[in-house]
Design a protein around this motif. Structure first.
Motif, PDB file in Angstrom:
ATOM      1  N   ARG A   1      34.990  35.121  39.364  1.00 37.36           N
ATOM      2  CA  ARG A   1      36.253  34.942  38.653  1.00 37.36           C
ATOM      3  C   ARG A   1      36.937  36.278  38.410  1.00 37.36           C
ATOM      4  O   ARG A   1      36.298  37.269  38.058  1.00 37.36           O
ATOM      5  N   PHE A   2      38.249  36.275  38.642  1.00 39.91           N
ATOM      6  CA  PHE A   2      39.058  37.462  38.369  1.00 39.91           C
ATOM      7  C   PHE A   2      38.965  37.823  36.895  1.00 39.91           C
ATOM      8  O   PHE A   2      38.920  36.951  36.027  1.00 39.91           O
ATOM      9  N   GLY A   3      38.990  39.123  36.605  1.00 35.99           N
ATOM     10  CA  GLY A   3      38.998  39.576  35.225  1.00 35.99           C
ATOM     11  C   GLY A   3      40.410  39.648  34.676  1.00 35.99           C
ATOM     12  O   GLY A   3      41.399  39.699  35.413  1.00 35.99           O
ATOM     13  N   LEU A   4      40.521  39.651  33.358  1.00 34.15           N
ATOM     14  CA  LEU A   4      41.833  39.723  32.716  1.00 34.15           C
ATOM     15  C   LEU A   4      42.526  41.053  33.004  1.00 34.15           C
ATOM     16  O   LEU A   4      43.759  41.141  32.986  1.00 34.15           O
ATOM     17  N   ALA A   5      41.742  42.097  33.287  1.00 29.85           N
ATOM     18  CA  ALA A   5      42.339  43.405  33.574  1.00 29.85           C
ATOM     19  C   ALA A   5      43.151  43.388  34.858  1.00 29.85           C
ATOM     20  O   ALA A   5      43.964  44.290  35.088  1.00 29.85           O
ATOM     21  N   ALA A   6      42.935  42.384  35.694  1.00 32.87           N
ATOM     22  CA  ALA A   6      43.674  42.300  36.959  1.00 32.87           C
ATOM     23  C   ALA A   6      45.114  41.855  36.761  1.00 32.87           C
ATOM     24  O   ALA A   6      45.942  42.031  37.649  1.00 32.87           O
ATOM     25  N   VAL A   7      45.424  41.262  35.603  1.00 29.71           N
ATOM     26  CA  VAL A   7      46.761  40.713  35.377  1.00 29.71           C
ATOM     27  C   VAL A   7      47.713  41.840  34.996  1.00 29.71           C
ATOM     28  O   VAL A   7      47.439  42.632  34.088  1.00 29.71           O
ATOM     29  N   LYS A   8      48.839  41.903  35.682  1.00 23.63           N
ATOM     30  CA  LYS A   8      49.845  42.925  35.421  1.00 23.63           C
ATOM     31  C   LYS A   8      50.329  42.845  33.975  1.00 23.63           C
ATOM     32  O   LYS A   8      50.498  41.757  33.433  1.00 23.63           O
ATOM     33  N   ASN A   9      50.539  43.986  33.363  1.00 21.38           N
ATOM     34  CA  ASN A   9      51.061  44.119  31.990  1.00 21.38           C
ATOM     35  C   ASN A   9      50.027  43.816  30.902  1.00 21.38           C
ATOM     36  O   ASN A   9      50.363  43.816  29.717  1.00 21.38           O
ATOM     37  N   VAL A  10      48.793  43.507  31.271  1.00 22.64           N
ATOM     38  CA  VAL A  10      47.753  43.193  30.285  1.00 22.64           C
ATOM     39  C   VAL A  10      46.841  44.402  30.137  1.00 22.64           C
ATOM     40  O   VAL A  10      46.044  44.711  31.026  1.00 22.64           O
ATOM     41  N   GLY A  11      46.967  45.114  29.014  1.00 22.63           N
ATOM     42  CA  GLY A  11      46.185  46.319  28.789  1.00 22.63           C
ATOM     43  C   GLY A  11      44.863  46.045  28.102  1.00 22.63           C
ATOM     44  O   GLY A  11      44.552  44.897  27.731  1.00 22.63           O
ATOM     45  N   GLN A  12      44.085  47.108  27.892  1.00 22.66           N
ATOM     46  CA  GLN A  12      42.762  46.959  27.306  1.00 22.66           C
ATOM     47  C   GLN A  12      42.828  46.425  25.880  1.00 22.66           C
ATOM     48  O   GLN A  12      41.984  45.621  25.464  1.00 22.66           O
ATOM     49  N   GLY A  13      43.846  46.851  25.108  1.00 23.26           N
ATOM     50  CA  GLY A  13      43.980  46.350  23.740  1.00 23.26           C
ATOM     51  C   GLY A  13      44.177  44.849  23.711  1.00 23.26           C
ATOM     52  O   GLY A  13      43.574  44.143  22.885  1.00 23.26           O
ATOM     53  N   ALA A  14      45.005  44.320  24.614  1.00 25.62           N
ATOM     54  CA  ALA A  14      45.228  42.878  24.690  1.00 25.62           C
ATOM     55  C   ALA A  14      43.949  42.153  25.100  1.00 25.62           C
ATOM     56  O   ALA A  14      43.610  41.100  24.545  1.00 25.62           O
ATOM     57  N   ILE A  15      43.226  42.725  26.055  1.00 33.32           N
ATOM     58  CA  ILE A  15      41.974  42.091  26.512  1.00 33.32           C
ATOM     59  C   ILE A  15      40.967  42.035  25.366  1.00 33.32           C
ATOM     60  O   ILE A  15      40.327  40.993  25.134  1.00 33.32           O
ATOM     61  N   ASP A  16      40.809  43.137  24.631  1.00 36.61           N
ATOM     62  CA  ASP A  16      39.865  43.163  23.511  1.00 36.61           C
ATOM     63  C   ASP A  16      40.234  42.100  22.475  1.00 36.61           C
ATOM     64  O   ASP A  16      39.347  41.429  21.919  1.00 36.61           O
ATOM     65  N   SER A  17      41.524  41.946  22.205  1.00 35.05           N
ATOM     66  CA  SER A  17      41.967  40.953  21.228  1.00 35.05           C
ATOM     67  C   SER A  17      41.639  39.538  21.690  1.00 35.05           C
ATOM     68  O   SER A  17      41.168  38.708  20.904  1.00 35.05           O
ATOM     69  N   ILE A  18      41.862  39.256  22.988  1.00 37.14           N
ATOM     70  CA  ILE A  18      41.583  37.917  23.529  1.00 37.14           C
ATOM     71  C   ILE A  18      40.093  37.618  23.470  1.00 37.14           C
ATOM     72  O   ILE A  18      39.667  36.540  23.039  1.00 37.14           O
ATOM     73  N   LEU A  19      39.263  38.587  23.897  1.00 40.24           N
ATOM     74  CA  LEU A  19      37.811  38.361  23.908  1.00 40.24           C
ATOM     75  C   LEU A  19      37.269  38.210  22.492  1.00 40.24           C
ATOM     76  O   LEU A  19      36.352  37.409  22.247  1.00 40.24           O
TER      77      LEU A  19
END
Length: 850
Positions: free
Chosen positions: A533-551
């Motif tokens: 499965r693709f990681g969230l970091a692969a999505v354009k405009n989605v930074g590490q701060g957004a990923i940490d918040s989602i997880l």
């Protein structure tokens, strides 16, 4: 400063460590190992290099303690039994006939050189350890100076002179694409460049300025691997400087540091080691016991089946198009074949016919013979071909009585083609061979053969180390393909040229590539059942701060709707732009609503979710919050009843947000036909020499038309296949004959030549044609002067394995004649057929036409 216990010298401590290592490997009772080890230790002590080995040993031990994966020890280092028993290298030098004197010659005093590869992601820890262990004022990285090469000098001077970019680019391309070429030689070899120089005063001024600047330093940077360690503070020996990122580097380049007598070490970061380590972690996370890659059996059947098939995409050193063709031709059956393969795939052997000769000898198509019986044990593993530098040394030693140190000097003289040195060495070789029973004629032939092959000979120690890492990655791909491909994709997630290639390889292996999902994705590529499965970091405009918040928000349970998602994530980090990108990239498809509905309702959901988050921050919990806190959240605004986007639009959204097609591909229906009709995928073009003749195919993505200086129409088109994209230059003549094909979305074939530029590779089109259907295809095989009965039989056998309704033609360019084969040899055109035919006749010899 060396890691030596009190009361011991570096020499005594090194000897103690080596004997312990020899015992640990169970080799202490083998007299050959013991004698060789004592000899090497005596030479090292005599030359004063014991401390060097202790520093390298110290680094490797640190890496092992910290779980940092290291390579098998590269370069000539593998030729030392000392390095083997200290576990610096994993290559047994006696088993693989690696000569210590090729590494450290007691007759020529020079610093030994052991290149150590570390996991790329953790190389910084090793540098930090060096700094701490030996003192920050004693350790620094080494500066390197980029110099103006011929083409770069022309481009830089042209920019300063404000000449038109197109004109400067044209002149730069007139410089032959040859490594290390000078402008003086370019003027001799390129008639067009010389004509422009003689006829145009502006060009003459440009080239003269460029010649004056050629070879001068252009910029400074930090050496990729070099680190210097000094016994006293470095400022006592040389000037230092700080780079923009705070790294301390020397102001002297590497060769000056060596001349000063300082210890230079190569601490390299190898991404492949990161992939191997990541694969092992994923195997363990899958509930299996990961293999110990340092102790793999080198006779794994599945590994050699994978390599013989040429399916080596992602395998270290073996994944280029040319190497895969060579693998299918050579069909390696043992580790020694892989060592030979790495040594063979270089310009010299490829251009000399040596590779074809080696393959024919291996498969018994050419009889292996030896000029003298003493050559058989030395050349048996390479079927009578002198492939390695160590073989040249061994022949001089065993046939003519040279010491191995003297043989190394002879090998160097042969490689540098010094006639005055070689004349004296030849006399000595003939005399030594005569004393051992060889006739003068035979000894002379052997010396000539050694001299010829010395120019192509490769360091066997280097080849063996690379072959071991290649085998390790091939083993993991053959036995743990899911975990290996996930690690491989993660290692190149920031490389848009590599990701589609490895995605296509996953598809071939039957591994599903799943789009990102806010309820299932991690930051990086992850395993999902039998897919990746693709990681969230692969999505354009989605930074590490957004990923940490989602997880973080997901820890409380899966998201159930768009509104639920908006309420639970931190909207300061996961703002409207981020959520819109997640929707368009397919990361919220699992919530059950269509992308069109979610995009239409996003503003309303964000507005309501924002109010709820503000209320929470003020401590104003609603009655609904109190009642439903542990169960279900409020449903939020209703989603509008809007129709979903068309499938092609959804794929286009994925491509825009992820950079790749994931859930499907517009060319999926054409995949097999494209593979059968093309000589290279678009991703492989960057590996080819400039001017290589290619047939490529794909979908026309965009067309840009313009007019030449002669007022003739030409075009640039973007061509895309399942592995990547390339720009195709269509000149007026070609455009006039195929204008109707230049329609976005049309699937075509392009015949042409590669053209390298600063922006990457392009294809200069010589012919455009539509992709033929399977029923229309005709197969043409071009046969050169080397065609013989054995080659024809091999081709016929391949054709019979792929029987079908498409006619087959053999084309003989020297006769300019076609031979149409009988219906018994007609075929079904597939990618597998093309690969089998090209493995016999050579890459680029097969063409499918409508």
């Amino acid at each position: 400063h060396y890691p030596v216990p009190d009361g011991q010298t570096p020499e005594s401590y090194l000897r103690q460590l080596c004997h312990a290592g020899l015992s640990a490997k169970g080799l202490e009772r083998k007299e050959q190992y013991r004698r060789r080890l004592e000899y090497e230790l005596d030479v090292i002590a005599k030359m004063g290099f014991a401390g060097y080995f202790l520093v390298v040993w110290d680094l490797v031990q640190f890496a092992h303690r910290r779980g940092i994966l290291t390579g098998p020890g590269r370069g000539s280092a593998a030729g030392s039994l000392v390095a083997y028993v200290l576990d610096i290298t994993q290559i047994d030098p006696i088993r693989y006939d690696l000569l210590f004197e090729r590494f450290l010659n007691p007759e020529r005093v020079s610093m030994p050189d052991i290149d150590i590869d570390f996991c790329f992601a953790r190389r910084g820890e090793v540098i930090d350890y060096l700094t701490t262990r030996y003192g920050s004022d004693h350790v620094a990285q080494i500066i390197t100076f980029g110099t103006m090469a011929a083409r770069a000098a022309i481009r830089d001077v042209g920019r300063v002179l404000h000449l038109p970019l197109s004109e400067v680019d044209r002149l730069a391309k007139l410089v032959p694409a040859e490594l290390g070429i000078s402008l003086d030689r370019a003027l001799e070899e390129s008639p067009d460049l010389r004509r422009s120089y003689e006829e145009d005063a502006r060009v003459r001024q440009l080239v003269d300025y460029a010649r004056a600047l050629e070879g001068t330093p252009r910029h400074a940077s930090t050496h990729a691997a070099g680190v210097v360690i000094a016994p006293e503070p470095l400022v006592n020996f040389l000037p230092l400087q700080k780079t923009s990122d705070g790294t301390v580097t020397t102001q002297f380049a590497m060769h000056v540091i060596e001349e000063l007598g300082l210890l230079k070490m190569d601490i390299l970061g190898l991404r492949t080691l990161t992939v191997i380590g990541d694969t092992l972690e994923r195997i363990a996370a899958s509930g299996m016991t990961p293999p110990d890659v340092r102790k793999l059996s080198l006779e794994d059947k599945k590994t050699y089946e994978l390599l013989c098939s040429g399916e080596s995409v992602g395998v270290f050193q073996l994944e280029s198009a040319g190497m895969r063709t060579l693998l299918r031709g050579l069909r390696p059956e043992r580790f020694e074949d892989l060592v030979a393969l790495v040594a063979l795939y270089r310009p010299g052997p490829l251009g000399s016919g040596m590779v074809e000769d080696f393959i024919r000898r291996k498969h018994g198509q050419v009889e292996v013979s030896y000029l003298h019986p003493a050559l058989e044990p030395i050349l048996r593993d390479t079927y009578g071909v002198i492939l390695y530098q160590e073989q040249v040394m061994r022949i001089a030693s065993e046939l003519a009585g040279f010491t191995l140190g003297e043989a190394d000097l002879l090998r160097r003289a042969m490689g540098k083609k010094k006639p005055e040195v070689l004349a004296g060495q030849r006399s000595r070789f003939l005399a030594g061979a005569a004393a051992r029973g060889a006739t003068e004629e035979v000894a002379g032939q052997i010396f000539d053969l050694m001299e010829y092959f010395a120019g192509y000979g490769f360091n066997r120690s280097h080849s063996a180390a690379y072959a071991l890492v290649a085998y390790q990655t091939a083993y993991l791909k053959a036995n743990y393909p899911l975990q290996f491909m996930a690690a491989l994709l993660s290692s190149v997630r920031d490389n848009p040229d590599k990701v589609p290639v490895y995605m296509e390889e996953c598809r071939r292996l039957g591994i599903a590539i799943l789009p990102p999902d806010v309820n299932a994705s991690e930051a990086d590529f992850s395993l999902a059942g039998n897919g990746i499965r693709f990681g969230l970091a692969a999505v354009k405009n989605v930074g590490q701060g957004a990923i940490d918040s989602i997880l973080q928000a997901r820890k409380a349970g899966p998201f159930t709707s768009l509104f639920d998602f908006c309420c639970r994530v931190d909207l300061h980090q996961v703002n409207k732009r981020v959520i819109e990108s997640l929707i368009r990239g397919g990361a919220l498809d699992g919530l059950g609503d269509s992308r069109a509905q979610m995009l239409a309702a996003l503003d309303a959901c964000l507005e309501m979710a924002q109010r709820r988050q503000e209320d929470r921050q003020r401590g104003q919990l609603s009655l609904f919050d109190l009642a439903q806190k542990e169960t279900t959240l409020e449903q939020g605004p209703p989603l509008p009843a809007v129709p979903e986007y068309a499938p092609q639009e959804l794929l286009a959204m994925e491509r825009e947000m992820l950079g790749f097609y994931v859930s499907g591909h517009p060319l999926a229906a054409y995949r097999e036909r494209l593979a059968a009709c093309t000589s290279y995928s678009l991703a492989e073009l960057g590996q080819l020499n400039e001017g290589t003749v290619v047939t490529v195919g794909g979908m026309v993505n965009g067309v840009r038309q313009l007019t030449t200086k002669r007022n003739e129409p030409m075009a640039y088109l973007q061509l895309e296949d399942t592995t990547g994209m390339v720009e195709v230059v269509v000149f007026p003549r070609v455009l006039a004959a195929a204008r109707e094909l230049l329609v976005p979305g049309r699937v075509i074939l392009v015949e042409g030549r590669t053209d390298g530029t600063d922006e990457g590779v392009k294809v200069l089109a010589e012919n455009l044609r539509p992709l033929p259907s399977g029923e229309e295809a005709r197969v043409f095989v071009r046969l050169g002067p080397a065609c013989n009965e054995q080659l024809l039989r091999a081709l016929q056998a391949a054709l019979l394995r792929h029987r079908g309704s498409s006619p087959v033609y053999f084309y003989f360019p020297t006769l300019k004649k076609y031979l149409k084969l009988s219906r018994a040899f007609w075929v079904k055109p597939t990618a597998e057929l093309r690969e089998e035919l090209e493995a016999v006749a050579g890459r680029g010899t097969v063409e499918l036409r409508g």
